[in-house]
Scaffold this motif. Structure first.
Motif, PDB file in Angstrom:
ATOM      1  N   CYS A 164       7.863 -45.528 -56.194  1.00  0.00           N
ATOM      2  CA  CYS A 164       8.122 -43.967 -56.164  1.00  0.00           C
ATOM      3  C   CYS A 164       6.735 -43.026 -56.228  1.00  0.00           C
ATOM      4  O   CYS A 164       6.075 -43.809 -57.372  1.00  0.00           O
ATOM      5  CB  CYS A 164       9.668 -42.770 -57.133  1.00  0.00           C
ATOM      6  SG  CYS A 164       9.823 -41.515 -56.444  1.00  0.00           S
ATOM      7  N   VAL A 165       6.557 -42.236 -55.879  1.00  0.00           N
ATOM      8  CA  VAL A 165       5.309 -40.934 -55.721  1.00  0.00           C
ATOM      9  C   VAL A 165       6.720 -39.945 -55.973  1.00  0.00           C
ATOM     10  O   VAL A 165       7.475 -39.544 -55.712  1.00  0.00           O
ATOM     11  CB  VAL A 165       4.765 -40.954 -54.076  1.00  0.00           C
ATOM     12  CG1 VAL A 165       3.855 -40.349 -54.439  1.00  0.00           C
ATOM     13  CG2 VAL A 165       4.009 -42.434 -54.643  1.00  0.00           C
ATOM     14  N   VAL A 166       6.092 -38.876 -56.455  1.00  0.00           N
ATOM     15  CA  VAL A 166       6.100 -37.729 -57.312  1.00  0.00           C
ATOM     16  C   VAL A 166       5.098 -36.987 -56.405  1.00  0.00           C
ATOM     17  O   VAL A 166       4.187 -36.915 -57.318  1.00  0.00           O
ATOM     18  CB  VAL A 166       5.980 -36.732 -58.696  1.00  0.00           C
ATOM     19  CG1 VAL A 166       6.880 -36.201 -58.780  1.00  0.00           C
ATOM     20  CG2 VAL A 166       7.923 -38.803 -58.898  1.00  0.00           C
ATOM     21  N   PRO A 167       4.601 -36.387 -54.873  1.00  0.00           N
ATOM     22  CA  PRO A 167       4.205 -35.575 -55.053  1.00  0.00           C
ATOM     23  C   PRO A 167       4.129 -34.062 -55.713  1.00  0.00           C
ATOM     24  O   PRO A 167       5.087 -33.765 -55.401  1.00  0.00           O
ATOM     25  CB  PRO A 167       4.117 -35.332 -53.785  1.00  0.00           C
ATOM     26  CG  PRO A 167       5.416 -36.666 -52.975  1.00  0.00           C
ATOM     27  CD  PRO A 167       6.381 -36.230 -54.438  1.00  0.00           C
TER      28      PRO A 167
ATOM     29  N   VAL B 271       1.697 -40.193 -44.242  1.00  0.00           N
ATOM     30  CA  VAL B 271       0.777 -40.578 -45.050  1.00  0.00           C
ATOM     31  C   VAL B 271       2.214 -41.430 -45.495  1.00  0.00           C
ATOM     32  O   VAL B 271       2.353 -42.778 -45.481  1.00  0.00           O
ATOM     33  CB  VAL B 271      -0.015 -40.806 -46.245  1.00  0.00           C
ATOM     34  CG1 VAL B 271      -0.992 -41.996 -45.894  1.00  0.00           C
ATOM     35  CG2 VAL B 271      -1.781 -39.925 -44.595  1.00  0.00           C
ATOM     36  N   LEU B 272       2.798 -41.747 -46.514  1.00  0.00           N
ATOM     37  CA  LEU B 272       3.849 -42.222 -47.619  1.00  0.00           C
ATOM     38  C   LEU B 272       4.921 -43.007 -46.851  1.00  0.00           C
ATOM     39  O   LEU B 272       5.015 -44.089 -47.229  1.00  0.00           O
ATOM     40  CB  LEU B 272       3.999 -41.892 -48.553  1.00  0.00           C
ATOM     41  CG  LEU B 272       3.151 -41.010 -49.933  1.00  0.00           C
ATOM     42  CD1 LEU B 272       4.187 -40.083 -50.660  1.00  0.00           C
ATOM     43  CD2 LEU B 272       2.774 -42.201 -50.698  1.00  0.00           C
ATOM     44  N   ASP B 273       5.190 -42.045 -45.718  1.00  0.00           N
ATOM     45  CA  ASP B 273       6.254 -43.097 -44.824  1.00  0.00           C
ATOM     46  C   ASP B 273       5.380 -43.826 -43.972  1.00  0.00           C
ATOM     47  O   ASP B 273       5.889 -45.336 -44.052  1.00  0.00           O
ATOM     48  CB  ASP B 273       6.908 -42.320 -43.943  1.00  0.00           C
ATOM     49  CG  ASP B 273       7.865 -41.107 -44.394  1.00  0.00           C
ATOM     50  OD1 ASP B 273       8.432 -41.632 -45.257  1.00  0.00           O
ATOM     51  OD2 ASP B 273       8.100 -40.214 -43.822  1.00  0.00           O
ATOM     52  N   LEU B 274       4.010 -43.820 -43.764  1.00  0.00           N
ATOM     53  CA  LEU B 274       3.457 -45.246 -42.869  1.00  0.00           C
ATOM     54  C   LEU B 274       3.663 -46.228 -44.578  1.00  0.00           C
ATOM     55  O   LEU B 274       3.136 -47.135 -43.268  1.00  0.00           O
ATOM     56  CB  LEU B 274       2.228 -44.489 -42.632  1.00  0.00           C
ATOM     57  CG  LEU B 274       1.803 -43.331 -41.476  1.00  0.00           C
ATOM     58  CD1 LEU B 274       0.269 -43.166 -41.210  1.00  0.00           C
ATOM     59  CD2 LEU B 274       2.298 -44.113 -40.335  1.00  0.00           C
TER      60      LEU B 274
ATOM     61  N   GLN C 117      14.906 -42.055 -59.387  1.00  0.00           N
ATOM     62  CA  GLN C 117      16.111 -42.752 -59.740  1.00  0.00           C
ATOM     63  C   GLN C 117      16.626 -42.763 -58.271  1.00  0.00           C
ATOM     64  O   GLN C 117      16.546 -43.224 -57.120  1.00  0.00           O
ATOM     65  CB  GLN C 117      17.141 -42.788 -60.038  1.00  0.00           C
ATOM     66  CG  GLN C 117      18.118 -43.775 -59.919  1.00  0.00           C
ATOM     67  CD  GLN C 117      17.975 -44.822 -60.027  1.00  0.00           C
ATOM     68  OE1 GLN C 117      16.672 -45.951 -60.621  1.00  0.00           O
ATOM     69  NE2 GLN C 117      18.530 -46.230 -59.400  1.00  0.00           N
ATOM     70  N   ALA C 118      17.000 -41.725 -57.267  1.00  0.00           N
ATOM     71  CA  ALA C 118      17.672 -41.271 -55.790  1.00  0.00           C
ATOM     72  C   ALA C 118      16.528 -41.993 -55.438  1.00  0.00           C
ATOM     73  O   ALA C 118      16.722 -42.301 -54.210  1.00  0.00           O
ATOM     74  CB  ALA C 118      17.752 -39.820 -55.993  1.00  0.00           C
ATOM     75  N   ALA C 119      15.585 -41.583 -55.258  1.00  0.00           N
ATOM     76  CA  ALA C 119      14.054 -41.807 -54.001  1.00  0.00           C
ATOM     77  C   ALA C 119      14.162 -42.868 -53.997  1.00  0.00           C
ATOM     78  O   ALA C 119      13.518 -43.943 -52.941  1.00  0.00           O
ATOM     79  CB  ALA C 119      12.800 -41.022 -54.636  1.00  0.00           C
ATOM     80  N   VAL C 120      13.873 -43.440 -55.456  1.00  0.00           N
ATOM     81  CA  VAL C 120      13.694 -45.241 -55.508  1.00  0.00           C
ATOM     82  C   VAL C 120      15.158 -46.043 -54.934  1.00  0.00           C
ATOM     83  O   VAL C 120      14.908 -47.109 -53.780  1.00  0.00           O
ATOM     84  CB  VAL C 120      13.395 -45.716 -56.484  1.00  0.00           C
ATOM     85  CG1 VAL C 120      13.667 -47.612 -56.294  1.00  0.00           C
ATOM     86  CG2 VAL C 120      12.387 -45.390 -57.680  1.00  0.00           C
ATOM     87  N   THR C 121      16.153 -45.422 -54.806  1.00  0.00           N
ATOM     88  CA  THR C 121      17.120 -45.955 -53.909  1.00  0.00           C
ATOM     89  C   THR C 121      17.369 -45.588 -52.726  1.00  0.00           C
ATOM     90  O   THR C 121      18.178 -46.665 -52.071  1.00  0.00           O
ATOM     91  CB  THR C 121      18.309 -45.637 -54.918  1.00  0.00           C
ATOM     92  OG1 THR C 121      18.687 -45.638 -56.115  1.00  0.00           O
ATOM     93  CG2 THR C 121      19.835 -45.263 -53.905  1.00  0.00           C
ATOM     94  N   ARG C 122      17.172 -44.665 -52.035  1.00  0.00           N
ATOM     95  CA  ARG C 122      17.262 -43.964 -50.785  1.00  0.00           C
ATOM     96  C   ARG C 122      15.296 -45.755 -49.999  1.00  0.00           C
ATOM     97  O   ARG C 122      16.159 -45.408 -48.630  1.00  0.00           O
ATOM     98  CB  ARG C 122      16.719 -42.769 -50.757  1.00  0.00           C
ATOM     99  CG  ARG C 122      16.720 -41.963 -49.102  1.00  0.00           C
ATOM    100  CD  ARG C 122      16.883 -40.474 -49.317  1.00  0.00           C
ATOM    101  NE  ARG C 122      15.047 -39.979 -49.858  1.00  0.00           N
ATOM    102  CZ  ARG C 122      14.611 -39.088 -50.884  1.00  0.00           C
ATOM    103  NH1 ARG C 122      16.364 -38.992 -51.984  1.00  0.00           N
ATOM    104  NH2 ARG C 122      13.652 -39.535 -51.443  1.00  0.00           N
ATOM    105  N   GLY C 123      14.767 -45.449 -50.436  1.00  0.00           N
ATOM    106  CA  GLY C 123      13.579 -46.612 -50.278  1.00  0.00           C
ATOM    107  C   GLY C 123      12.688 -45.717 -49.616  1.00  0.00           C
ATOM    108  O   GLY C 123      12.952 -44.561 -49.324  1.00  0.00           O
ATOM    109  N   GLY C 124      12.011 -46.147 -48.351  1.00  0.00           N
ATOM    110  CA  GLY C 124      10.695 -45.833 -47.788  1.00  0.00           C
ATOM    111  C   GLY C 124      11.673 -45.548 -46.796  1.00  0.00           C
ATOM    112  O   GLY C 124      12.579 -46.281 -45.605  1.00  0.00           O
ATOM    113  N   ARG C 125      10.155 -44.469 -46.001  1.00  0.00           N
ATOM    114  CA  ARG C 125      10.739 -43.953 -44.760  1.00  0.00           C
ATOM    115  C   ARG C 125      12.142 -43.552 -44.319  1.00  0.00           C
ATOM    116  O   ARG C 125      12.382 -43.960 -43.307  1.00  0.00           O
ATOM    117  CB  ARG C 125      10.430 -45.313 -43.915  1.00  0.00           C
ATOM    118  CG  ARG C 125       8.929 -45.105 -43.048  1.00  0.00           C
ATOM    119  CD  ARG C 125       8.413 -46.027 -41.963  1.00  0.00           C
ATOM    120  NE  ARG C 125       7.980 -47.437 -42.670  1.00  0.00           N
ATOM    121  CZ  ARG C 125       7.649 -48.401 -42.121  1.00  0.00           C
ATOM    122  NH1 ARG C 125       7.544 -48.211 -40.764  1.00  0.00           N
ATOM    123  NH2 ARG C 125       7.865 -49.528 -42.458  1.00  0.00           N
ATOM    124  N   SER C 126      12.951 -42.706 -45.049  1.00  0.00           N
ATOM    125  CA  SER C 126      13.878 -42.234 -45.254  1.00  0.00           C
ATOM    126  C   SER C 126      13.982 -40.583 -44.770  1.00  0.00           C
ATOM    127  O   SER C 126      12.905 -39.920 -45.610  1.00  0.00           O
ATOM    128  CB  SER C 126      15.139 -43.067 -46.351  1.00  0.00           C
ATOM    129  OG  SER C 126      14.322 -42.639 -47.573  1.00  0.00           O
TER     130      SER C 126
END
Length: 328
Positions: free
Chosen positions: A68-71, A86-89, A319-328
């Protein structure tokens, strides 16, 4: 959520990357926010790295992909959605709003229009590019602005943060310098009819169970204006949390902050800046998709006033971001 709860729900092996710095005018604030968030996350047992933004970032993300990245990037380069695109890419999960929502929220006139359509009070305003003053004559344009909006006015860049380029104008003679100040931070200026009252910041956080408003923070700068110096100089502003509001008005500022968060499509964390006037009416000023987490920032103050732990709140969003996953 307690630290023990976070430890039970967040994988202890999760590698979190906090991005801070960048090249905006708010670089120093970003670095301070990033350090504090990184320390808070480490206090929950997470493995955290900190990194600036440069030409090697993509190579680094591909070679050592974080969970996970925290901008924590402030200003245009961090809040206009570009870094999140870019993170979505790269399909890397991150904390915070998606790119499209960032673009809308970061553009102050657009965000005001969206929130106003949802029934929230916003002050009358005019948005003009620098070219208009040059082509039509600055004196004539400024005279028309004062005639239409009256005085005092708030003059600010349309796409900036930390009150950079913002000026309260009390007389027509002060307007030219205020316009120069605003245009130093962007090509388009927003001029708003100034609303007198108590300024409050209302953060909204979501740990995966739905967004909720935290206690409002009343902002009382010593100099009367909550500018860059007042925001980030210890002792320059008095913060009162929870804000001294009636139960009814307190509920209304929470409702407005939640509504702004939702209609703008924001996620995980946001901070709405509002004014409560003498009649108890709540006016929306702007929203921040990457609010500061420095020692003088309002979000950590509100988290503490809610009886929550900063590290636990940040880890829950990870944790919410990890659960959500990328490009969401």
């Amino acid at each position: 959520m307690s630290g023990e709860d976070v430890a039970a729900t967040t994988p202890t092996h999760a590698q979190v990357l906090v991005l801070a710095g960048g090249l905006s005018h708010e670089r120093d604030v970003s670095l301070r926010s990033g350090r504090r968030v990184a320390e808070a996350l480490r206090s929950t047992g997470l493995e955290v790295a900190e990194r600036d933004v440069d030409a090697a970032l993509l190579t680094s993300l591909r070679a050592d992909r974080p969970d996970c990245v925290v901008p924590m990037l402030h200003g245009e380069t961090g809040e206009d959605g570009a870094i999140r695109e870019v993170l979505d890419l790269l399909d890397v999960p991150y904390v915070g709003a998606p790119p499209a929502a960032c673009r809308v929220a970061f553009d102050k006139p657009v965000a005001k229009a969206v929130v106003a359509r949802a029934g929230v009070l916003t002050s009358e305003s005019v948005c003009l590019p620098h070219e208009t003053f040059r082509e039509l004559g600055a004196a004539a344009v400024m005279a028309a602005l004062v005639e239409r909006l009256g005085l005092p006015l708030m003059v600010k860049p349309t796409r900036s943060g930390s009150a950079l380029g913002c000026t309260v104008v009390h007389t027509a003679e002060e307007l030219p310098a205020a316009m120069v100040n605003a245009f130093a931070y962007g090509d388009v200026a927003l001029l708003e009819r100034f609303v007198t009252g108590l300024e409050v910041a209302v953060p909204v956080v979501d740990d995966g169970s739905g967004p909720r408003a935290l206690p409002a923070v009343a902002i009382q700068p010593d100099g009367g204006v909550y500018d860059y110096t007042a925001r980030y100089t210890a002792g320059a502003t008095e913060f009162v949390t929870p804000a001294p509001l009636s139960e009814e008005v307190g509920a209304e500022v929470a409702r407005v902050a939640l509504l702004a968060h939702e209609v703008l499509g924001l996620r995980d964390v946001s901070r709405s800046d509002l004014i409560v006037d003498g009649d108890g009416r709540v006016w929306f000023l702007e929203v921040n998709v990457a609010p500061g987490f420095t020692e003088t920032s309002t979000v950590p103050l509100a988290i503490s006033a809610a009886g929550l732990d900063l590290g636990a709140v940040c880890a829950a969003m990870v944790q919410a971001a990890v659960t959500r996953g990328g490009r969401s």
